[in-house]
Enzyme design. Sequence first.
Site, PDB file in Angstrom:
ATOM      1  N   GLU A  48       0.838  -1.196   0.000  1.00 56.21           N
ATOM      2  CA  GLU A  48       0.000   0.000   0.000  1.00 56.21           C
ATOM      3  C   GLU A  48       0.878   1.254   0.000  1.00 56.21           C
ATOM      4  OE1 GLU A  48      -3.656   1.805   2.738  1.00 56.21           O
ATOM      5  OE2 GLU A  48      -2.255   0.357   3.598  1.00 56.21           O
ATOM      6  N   LYS A 135      -9.076   3.881  -2.240  1.00 54.63           N
ATOM      7  CA  LYS A 135      -9.581   3.399  -0.953  1.00 54.63           C
ATOM      8  C   LYS A 135     -10.850   4.161  -0.599  1.00 54.63           C
ATOM      9  CE  LYS A 135      -7.587   1.922   3.439  1.00 54.63           C
ATOM     10  NZ  LYS A 135      -6.347   1.928   4.243  1.00 54.63           N
ATOM     11  N   CYS A 169      -5.206  -2.619   3.032  1.00 61.59           N
ATOM     12  CA  CYS A 169      -5.216  -2.605   4.494  1.00 61.59           C
ATOM     13  C   CYS A 169      -6.579  -3.007   5.034  1.00 61.59           C
ATOM     14  CB  CYS A 169      -4.764  -1.231   4.969  1.00 61.59           C
ATOM     15  SG  CYS A 169      -4.182  -1.171   6.668  1.00 61.59           S
TER      16      CYS A 169
END
Length: 327
Positions: A48, A135, A169
Site C-alpha cells: 500500500e 480506498k 489494508c
Amino acid sequence: MGDVFPTIRLAAVQAAPVLLDREATVDKACRLIREAGANGADVIGFPEGFVPAHPVWFHFHPATSPQAMAFSRELFANAVVVGSVATDALCDAAREADAHVVIGICEKEPGSMGTMYNSLLVIGRTGDILGVRRKIVPTVGERIVHTAGSGDSVRVFDTEFGAISGLMCGENSNPLLTYSMSAMGAKVHVSSWPSFFNRAVDMQSIADLASRAIAYQNSSYVISSIGAIDDAMRERLPATDDDRAHLANTATRGGTTIYAPGGRVLAGPMAGGEGIIYADADIGAIVPRKIVHDYAGDYNRFDIFQLVVNVSPGGPPIRLGAAGLNA
C-alpha cells in the site's frame, strides 16, 4: 476438450519506498517489476502507498505539528498523477516484464494543491493502465491527507485469465467489500498493506487473518504484500526512543504471503527485510472450491439476501452551467 484453465505465476513484493522521493521510488519499483518479470511473474503485487510512501509518520507526530506538516507537504509534492512521467515509467516496466502490476500509490488530483487519494494503480501486461481504485474509507492517519474514493472504485480488472481485484489494508476486512470482489468474479486478489501499524496492533497477524479469509471465502488466490522499512525511515520517522524501538522491532517483521483458494499458504510468510516471493497458481483449482461453496453464486440465497452497490463516480466539486453555478 472443453475449457482450459491456465497456470500463472504470482509475485508478492515486500519492499520499502525511497521515502517521499517519487522518482527514486518509481525507479526502484521498475527494477522490482523487471526482476519479477524475469522470474516469470504474470501478476505482481506491491504494498500500500508504495510510491512515494504511506503516511506512517502520523503514528509518531501530531497531525498539525511542524514535523507532520513538513512530511505531508513532501507527500503532496511527490504524489503521483495518473497519466504522467511516473506512471509512464511503471507502464513501460510492466510491458517489458510482460506482467500485470498492482501497485500502491499516493495519487493526487491533477491541478489540485491538496487533494490526494490512497490508490492502487493497475497496469496490464501490455503496459496499458487498466484502471485505478481508490480506498473508499481512509484509515486513522490517512484521513488527514487522503480523501475517500467513490463507488466507481468498487471494481475488478479483467485479464486474459480472469479478473484481478485489489484492496488496501482495512478494506481487506470489510465483508461487503470483499464479497463484492468475489461477486465481480475476481480470480486473483491483491491485499496491499503498509509497512507497520501503531504499537498496539500486530499488523502481520491481521494481514494473515484477513488475507487468508479472502482466500477461503472468495475461493481466490491472494497476494498479500506488506511494506518494509529501511534505514532512512528508521532515521527520519521517530519522535521518541519508544518510536525508535518500535521501528527497530518492525524492521525484523515481514509477513508477505501468497495463499491458494481455501487459505493454504503457497509461499511465505517472508521474514523482515526486502524481497520477492513467487507461487504458481492453477486457475482451474478454483473450480472445486466454487462447486462446493460459491458464496457469491449458487451457495447463497438471493431471494433472502441482496447487496446493492452504487458504482457511480463522485460528482465534481462544482458544475458550471450557462446561467452560472448550478446546484
